[in-house]
Design a protein around this motif. Structure first.
Motif, mmCIF file in Angstrom:
data_model
loop_
_atom_site.group_PDB
_atom_site.id
_atom_site.type_symbol
_atom_site.label_atom_id
_atom_site.label_comp_id
_atom_site.label_asym_id
_atom_site.label_seq_id
_atom_site.Cartn_x
_atom_site.Cartn_y
_atom_site.Cartn_z
ATOM 1 N N TYR A 269 -24.013 0.345 22.582
ATOM 2 C CA TYR A 269 -23.684 1.632 23.205
ATOM 3 C C TYR A 269 -24.312 2.790 22.418
ATOM 4 O O TYR A 269 -24.869 3.724 23.009
ATOM 5 N N GLY A 270 -24.225 2.722 21.101
ATOM 6 C CA GLY A 270 -24.816 3.777 20.257
ATOM 7 C C GLY A 270 -26.320 3.880 20.465
ATOM 8 O O GLY A 270 -26.867 4.985 20.561
ATOM 9 N N TRP B 48 0.817 -1.211 0.000
ATOM 10 C CA TRP B 48 0.000 0.000 0.000
ATOM 11 C C TRP B 48 0.852 1.263 0.000
ATOM 12 O O TRP B 48 0.482 2.270 -0.561
ATOM 13 N N ILE C 7 -8.104 -16.186 12.009
ATOM 14 C CA ILE C 7 -9.312 -15.657 11.370
ATOM 15 C C ILE C 7 -10.507 -15.843 12.303
ATOM 16 O O ILE C 7 -11.352 -14.952 12.446
ATOM 17 N N THR D 153 -12.804 4.647 10.597
ATOM 18 C CA THR D 153 -13.191 3.693 11.648
ATOM 19 C C THR D 153 -12.760 4.216 13.020
ATOM 20 O O THR D 153 -13.541 4.187 13.978
ATOM 21 N N VAL E 95 -12.507 -3.524 8.427
ATOM 22 C CA VAL E 95 -11.370 -3.905 9.275
ATOM 23 C C VAL E 95 -11.055 -5.386 9.057
ATOM 24 O O VAL E 95 -9.893 -5.789 8.950
ATOM 25 N N LEU F 140 -18.414 8.573 18.873
ATOM 26 C CA LEU F 140 -19.337 8.066 19.907
ATOM 27 C C LEU F 140 -18.873 8.498 21.297
ATOM 28 O O LEU F 140 -19.689 8.865 22.149
ATOM 29 N N THR G 282 -20.466 -1.814 20.297
ATOM 30 C CA THR G 282 -20.574 -0.469 19.707
ATOM 31 C C THR G 282 -22.023 -0.137 19.376
ATOM 32 O O THR G 282 -22.509 0.965 19.686
ATOM 33 N N HIS H 233 -20.416 -1.656 8.457
ATOM 34 C CA HIS H 233 -19.569 -1.356 7.311
ATOM 35 C C HIS H 233 -18.095 -1.225 7.735
ATOM 36 O O HIS H 233 -17.202 -1.795 7.103
ATOM 37 N N ALA H 234 -17.867 -0.500 8.843
ATOM 38 C CA ALA H 234 -16.493 -0.255 9.304
ATOM 39 C C ALA H 234 -15.824 -1.566 9.724
ATOM 40 O O ALA H 234 -14.677 -1.838 9.336
ATOM 41 N N LEU H 235 -16.538 -2.387 10.487
ATOM 42 C CA LEU H 235 -15.895 -3.598 11.002
ATOM 43 C C LEU H 235 -15.698 -4.654 9.910
ATOM 44 O O LEU H 235 -14.730 -5.419 9.954
ATOM 45 N N LEU I 124 -15.112 6.927 13.987
ATOM 46 C CA LEU I 124 -16.437 6.453 14.411
ATOM 47 C C LEU I 124 -16.460 6.236 15.936
ATOM 48 O O LEU I 124 -17.389 6.687 16.623
ATOM 49 N N PHE I 125 -15.419 5.577 16.445
ATOM 50 C CA PHE I 125 -15.361 5.311 17.893
ATOM 51 C C PHE I 125 -15.125 6.611 18.671
ATOM 52 O O PHE I 125 -15.727 6.824 19.718
ATOM 53 N N ARG J 54 -8.363 2.334 1.558
ATOM 54 C CA ARG J 54 -8.156 1.598 2.812
ATOM 55 C C ARG J 54 -7.612 2.518 3.901
ATOM 56 O O ARG J 54 -7.990 2.379 5.054
ATOM 57 N N VAL K 188 -16.885 -6.490 19.309
ATOM 58 C CA VAL K 188 -16.712 -5.025 19.219
ATOM 59 C C VAL K 188 -17.940 -4.399 18.545
ATOM 60 O O VAL K 188 -18.461 -3.377 18.995
ATOM 61 N N ALA L 90 -11.625 -7.158 6.350
ATOM 62 C CA ALA L 90 -11.000 -7.337 5.030
ATOM 63 C C ALA L 90 -9.515 -6.974 5.090
ATOM 64 O O ALA L 90 -8.673 -7.667 4.506
ATOM 65 N N ILE L 91 -9.207 -5.892 5.812
ATOM 66 C CA ILE L 91 -7.804 -5.483 5.934
ATOM 67 C C ILE L 91 -7.027 -6.532 6.731
ATOM 68 O O ILE L 91 -5.914 -6.907 6.362
ATOM 69 N N ALA M 213 -23.003 2.129 9.957
ATOM 70 C CA ALA M 213 -21.601 2.569 10.002
ATOM 71 C C ALA M 213 -20.740 1.530 10.728
ATOM 72 O O ALA M 213 -19.629 1.220 10.283
ATOM 73 N N THR M 214 -21.269 0.962 11.813
ATOM 74 C CA THR M 214 -20.489 -0.026 12.567
ATOM 75 C C THR M 214 -20.277 -1.295 11.740
ATOM 76 O O THR M 214 -19.149 -1.810 11.650
ATOM 77 N N VAL N 284 -25.867 4.504 13.043
ATOM 78 C CA VAL N 284 -24.927 3.815 13.957
ATOM 79 C C VAL N 284 -24.759 2.352 13.530
ATOM 80 O O VAL N 284 -23.631 1.843 13.447
#
Lengths: 134, 131
Positions: free
Chosen positions: B118-119, A20, B101, A44, B87, A51, B115, B82-84, A47-48, A37, B111, B89-90, B79-80, B76
């Protein structure tokens, strides 16, 4: 099972994360992917953080309004501009990734990238001006 | 081929591929919904209000609207998720072992659940504060 990697792909680089950060000889698609990415990681984390900051509302008016006073300082607004770039880039490049992944405009990836990221940059410029003038 | 890849491992890999495809679709569609919801969220919170950000009373007045409350809750969750998934995938790009895995999947599920819970609690608490 030792030689069967769950993510094995013969064309994938051995150290994908390192790849990357090495833009040499890369196509625009790869740079777009890496930037997508990097913005994803930033968003990400945000986002935390977002909140956690919203929790200040539960501490009462004084707590929230003193945060707002900090959030309106020029240095903080600069962070908003960085955030806005991450949001619009990730949003519009993400549209391209989703469309191409679903088989739409596969052969026009580059055109799609330039058009969508172009729109993103225009929105970013307008938003950045609004952040400082609103 | 047979000596290193058993029929079972091939089936496992096929199942993983199907699962990855489904998760990719979830991420793509949550992303497309987020384009609309995040767009509205940013306009409503950062570009409409005089001064750029809502003060305490303005926030409470805003979340008191049931439509806004519903949209923020949806935001909330999407977004959670989609974001996780991103993460994940990365993390999978670092070529983890099958065991790793499994740990990554569980950790991200926990998580994500925390999240979202909590949201939702935060959104409900703010709406109660708004009266």
């Amino acid at each position: 099972m030792a030689d069967v990697q769950p993510t094995t792909d013969p064309v994938r680089p051995k150290r994908p994360l390192n790849a990357w950060f090495n833009p040499r000889g890369r196509s625009i698609n790869t740079i777009a992917f890496a930037l997508n990415r990097l913005t994803a990681i930033g968003l990400t984390v945000y986002l935390f953080l977002h909140l956690a900051i919203l929790s200040l509302l539960l501490r009462g008016e004084e707590s929230w309004n003193s945060f707002i006073a900090i959030a309106r300082t020029p240095w903080f607004l600069m962070l908003d501009v960085v955030l806005l770039f991450g949001v619009v880039y990730h949003m519009f490049n993400g549209i391209r990734v989703a469309l191409v992944g679903m088989g739409v405009a596969n052969y026009r990836q580059k055109t799609l990238f330039y058009v969508l990221v172009g729109i993103a940059l225009v929105l970013f410029a307008v938003g950045a001006v609004l952040i400082f003038t609103k | 081929m047979e000596s290193t890849m058993t029929r079972r491992s091939l089936e496992e890999m096929a199942a993983q591929r199907d699962r990855a495809g489904s998760l990719w679709l979830v991420q793509a569609f949550s992303g497309l919904f987020l384009v609309i919801i995040l767009g509205l969220h940013m306009i409503a919170h950062h570009f409409v209000v005089e001064g750029g950000l809502r003060d305490y009373q303005q926030v409470l007045d805003y979340v008191a609207n049931p439509l806004v409350f519903g949209v923020e809750v949806l935001f909330v969750i999407l977004a959670t998720v989609h974001a996780l998934l991103g993460v994940r995938a990365i993390a999978l790009d670092t070529r983890p072992s099958v065991g790793a895995i499994r740990v990554i999947n569980w950790a991200l599920a926990v998580v994500g659940a925390v999240t979202i819970a909590y949201g939702l609690w935060l959104a409900v608490s703010l709406q109660r504060l708004a009266g």
